[in-house]
Scaffold this active site. Structure first.
Site, PDB file in Angstrom:
ATOM      1  CB  CYS A 125      -0.947  -0.009   1.182  1.00  0.00           C
ATOM      2  SG  CYS A 125      -1.992  -1.466   1.231  1.00  0.00           S
ATOM      3  CG  ASN A 140      -6.677  -0.816   1.306  1.00  0.00           C
ATOM      4  OD1 ASN A 140      -5.960  -0.440   0.373  1.00  0.00           O
ATOM      5  ND2 ASN A 140      -6.187  -1.232   2.455  1.00  0.00           N
ATOM      6  CG  HIS A 195      -3.101   3.351   1.954  1.00  0.00           C
ATOM      7  ND1 HIS A 195      -3.665   2.956   0.765  1.00  0.00           N
ATOM      8  CD2 HIS A 195      -3.205   2.302   2.813  1.00  0.00           C
ATOM      9  CE1 HIS A 195      -4.090   1.712   0.900  1.00  0.00           C
ATOM     10  NE2 HIS A 195      -3.816   1.285   2.112  1.00  0.00           N
TER      11      HIS A 195
HETATM   12  N1  ACO Z   1     -18.482  -8.423   9.455  1.00  0.00           N
HETATM   13  C1  ACO Z   1     -18.945  -8.716  10.681  1.00  0.00           C
HETATM   14  N2  ACO Z   1     -18.149  -9.057  11.698  1.00  0.00           N
HETATM   15  C2  ACO Z   1     -16.823  -9.090  11.459  1.00  0.00           C
HETATM   16  C3  ACO Z   1     -16.275  -8.795  10.192  1.00  0.00           C
HETATM   17  C4  ACO Z   1     -17.162  -8.447   9.168  1.00  0.00           C
HETATM   18  N3  ACO Z   1     -16.747  -8.139   7.931  1.00  0.00           N
HETATM   19  N4  ACO Z   1     -14.930  -8.910  10.251  1.00  0.00           N
HETATM   20  C5  ACO Z   1     -14.631  -9.276  11.518  1.00  0.00           C
HETATM   21  N5  ACO Z   1     -15.775  -9.384  12.238  1.00  0.00           N
HETATM   22  C6  ACO Z   1     -15.938  -9.769  13.622  1.00  0.00           C
HETATM   23  C7  ACO Z   1     -14.788 -10.580  14.156  1.00  0.00           C
HETATM   24  O1  ACO Z   1     -14.947 -11.949  13.837  1.00  0.00           O
HETATM   25  C8  ACO Z   1     -14.917 -10.328  15.634  1.00  0.00           C
HETATM   26  O2  ACO Z   1     -15.920 -11.155  16.147  1.00  0.00           O
HETATM   27  P1  ACO Z   1     -15.770 -11.849  17.594  1.00  0.00           P
HETATM   28  O3  ACO Z   1     -15.699 -10.709  18.571  1.00  0.00           O
HETATM   29  O4  ACO Z   1     -17.010 -12.666  17.713  1.00  0.00           O
HETATM   30  O5  ACO Z   1     -14.505 -12.622  17.552  1.00  0.00           O
HETATM   31  C9  ACO Z   1     -15.389  -8.893  15.714  1.00  0.00           C
HETATM   32  O6  ACO Z   1     -15.950  -8.588  14.422  1.00  0.00           O
HETATM   33  C10 ACO Z   1     -14.310  -7.903  16.019  1.00  0.00           C
HETATM   34  O7  ACO Z   1     -13.199  -8.190  15.182  1.00  0.00           O
HETATM   35  P2  ACO Z   1     -11.928  -7.281  15.191  1.00  0.00           P
HETATM   36  O8  ACO Z   1     -10.914  -7.835  14.264  1.00  0.00           O
HETATM   37  O9  ACO Z   1     -11.523  -7.028  16.615  1.00  0.00           O
HETATM   38  O10 ACO Z   1     -12.549  -5.933  14.593  1.00  0.00           O
HETATM   39  P3  ACO Z   1     -11.884  -4.540  14.500  1.00  0.00           P
HETATM   40  O11 ACO Z   1     -12.693  -3.555  15.221  1.00  0.00           O
HETATM   41  O12 ACO Z   1     -10.411  -4.585  14.805  1.00  0.00           O
HETATM   42  O13 ACO Z   1     -12.048  -4.222  12.945  1.00  0.00           O
HETATM   43  C11 ACO Z   1     -10.685  -4.147  10.997  1.00  0.00           C
HETATM   44  C12 ACO Z   1     -11.380  -5.042  11.989  1.00  0.00           C
HETATM   45  C13 ACO Z   1     -11.743  -3.321  10.291  1.00  0.00           C
HETATM   46  C14 ACO Z   1      -9.932  -5.004   9.982  1.00  0.00           C
HETATM   47  C15 ACO Z   1      -9.727  -3.243  11.766  1.00  0.00           C
HETATM   48  O14 ACO Z   1      -8.878  -3.984  12.610  1.00  0.00           O
HETATM   49  C16 ACO Z   1      -8.892  -2.415  10.867  1.00  0.00           C
HETATM   50  O15 ACO Z   1      -9.378  -1.561  10.168  1.00  0.00           O
HETATM   51  N6  ACO Z   1      -7.563  -2.627  10.891  1.00  0.00           N
HETATM   52  C17 ACO Z   1      -6.675  -1.886  10.042  1.00  0.00           C
HETATM   53  C18 ACO Z   1      -6.247  -2.767   9.003  1.00  0.00           C
HETATM   54  C19 ACO Z   1      -6.566  -2.284   7.620  1.00  0.00           C
HETATM   55  O16 ACO Z   1      -7.203  -1.285   7.371  1.00  0.00           O
HETATM   56  N7  ACO Z   1      -6.092  -3.080   6.731  1.00  0.00           N
HETATM   57  C20 ACO Z   1      -6.261  -2.825   5.357  1.00  0.00           C
HETATM   58  C21 ACO Z   1      -5.110  -3.372   4.644  1.00  0.00           C
HETATM   59  S1  ACO Z   1      -3.656  -2.890   5.312  1.00  0.00           S
HETATM   60  C22 ACO Z   1      -3.239  -1.513   4.637  1.00  0.00           C
HETATM   61  O17 ACO Z   1      -3.795  -1.043   3.731  1.00  0.00           O
HETATM   62  C23 ACO Z   1      -2.093  -0.871   5.258  1.00  0.00           C
END
Ligand code: ACO
Length: 321
Positions: A113, A278, A248
């Site tokens: 990215c 993304n 980004h």
């Molecule tokens: N729909 C519904 N529930 C979901 C989904 C979904 N799409 N995805 C995960 N969950 C659930 C999980 O299973 C978990 O359930 P549980 O509590 O029963 O175990 C719950 O939601 C919470 O999961 P987390 O992973 O803790 O959710 P979080 O609030 O951290 O959000 C996310 C996840 C959106 C990926 C977040 O961590 C994030 O934005 N991280 C940054 C990473 C990023 O943006 N990456 C993109 C690529 S990297 C880059 O571009 C640099």
């Protein structure tokens, strides 16, 4: 003193749009969860006949047209991508062929990215060293084809697309640029290439994209503001003078957190991840092109860019439009 100026932009998106509701038809997810956790509403996915190459070619063609530069003037094509269809030839060479860039050399660059930032930096190095005057820099991705579409924690995040900039050596433009990597944190965000068996090694199947989302989140909200502060300290400009911040486009909560940590108004942060998700290396040039076409970038505006992603990699740039 010669520096690097963006003199034209272009972008390309696949024709198919997938909404959050479309995703919830085959995944245990919801529009509400995706919107509130990420800010993403729709994304475009490459369909039949579309590829990293076709998107890169279309974006590059539009950037050339927008710049008014002729194909013969391009001396280098640099494509930032981590989702090329081929090990070789490079996407850059395909773009060179398609656009008739007969005087250019071409290559790809992989920094996930952060790829566009790293490619812009590379183009800048070639320009200030006098090796090139005019370079076509592209970020192009079809990450949808590396994703496990049953993994709701990753597949809802990504979209496909390409953005391109024609850059040229001029007296004003890029003020400062920097890039960093931390290879010790490579495991938090990975996608393996597919390997075949050899006479001396068993087949190793490629793994789709895997991510420790919370680790990436923590990395982004800490590292991006630090990197921007480091960048600004190398200039005689202040954050108050910045007109537009183009980060980004990974997650709207990351963007909000960066704005807060830098004590900058959120209105200065451009956003299109709600529509495109993304798009990895394509996200910054795609957003720049949208802003350029909408007339939001005025000559002399101060624009701050920052990319971050797998590797881990990150970087930032300050430029005068
Ligand atoms: N729909 C519904 N529930 C979901 C989904 C979904 N799409 N995805 C995960 N969950 C659930 C999980 O299973 C978990 O359930 P549980 O509590 O029963 O175990 C719950 O939601 C919470 O999961 P987390 O992973 O803790 O959710 P979080 O609030 O951290 O959000 C996310 C996840 C959106 C990926 C977040 O961590 C994030 O934005 N991280 C940054 C990473 C990023 O943006 N990456 C993109 C690529 S990297 C880059 O571009 C640099």
């Amino acid at each position: 003193m010669i520096t690097t100026r963006i003199i034209g932009t272009g972008s390309a998106l696949p024709v198919h749009t997938l909404t959050n509701d479309d995703l919830s038809k085959f995944l245990d997810t919801s529009d509400e969860w995706i919107r509130t956790r990420t800010g993403i509403c729709t994304r475009q996915l490459a369909g039949d006949g579309e590829s990293t190459v076709t998107l890169a070619v279309e974006a590059g063609k539009k950037a050339l047209l927008n710049s008014g530069v002729s194909p013969e003037e391009i001396q280098m094509v640099l494509v930032a991508t981590c989702s090329s269809e081929n090990y070789f030839p490079s996407v850059g060479c395909r773009v060179q062929e398609a656009l008739g860039l007969t005087h250019a050399s071409a290559m790809d660059l992989s920094a996930a990215c952060s790829g566009f930032l790293f490619a812009l930096h590379t183009a800048h190095a070639y320009i200030v060293s006098g090796y090139c005057r005019t370079v076509l820099v592209i970020g192009a991705e079809t990450l949808s084809r590396t994703i496990d579409w049953s993994d709701r924690s990753t597949c809802v995040l990504f979209g496909d697309g390409a953005g391109a900039c024609v850059v040229r050596g001029e007296e004003t433009g890029l003020i400062q640029i920097l890039q960093h990597s931390d290879g010790t944190k490579g495991d938090v965000l990975m996608a393996n290439t597919r390997r075949t068996a050899t006479p001396v090694s068993s087949e190793r199947e490629g793994m789709p994209l895997s991510m420790d989302g919370q680790a990436v989140f923590r990395f982004a909200v800490k590292t991006v503001p630090e990197c921007i502060q480091e960048l600004m300290a190398k200039t005689d400009r202040s954050l108050e003078e910045v007109d537009h911040v183009v980060l980004h486009q990974a997650n709207s909560r990351i963007i909000e957190s960066v704005a807060k940590r830098l004590h900058m108004p959120l209105e200065k942060f451009a956003i299109n991840l709600d529509r495109h998700g993304n798009t990895s290396a394509a996200s910054i040039p795609l957003l720049l092109d949208e802003m350029n076409r909408e007339g939001r970038l005025k000559k002399g505006d101060l624009v701050l860019l920052s990319g971050f992603g797998a590797g881990l990699t990150w970087g930032a740039a300050l430029l005068e439009w």
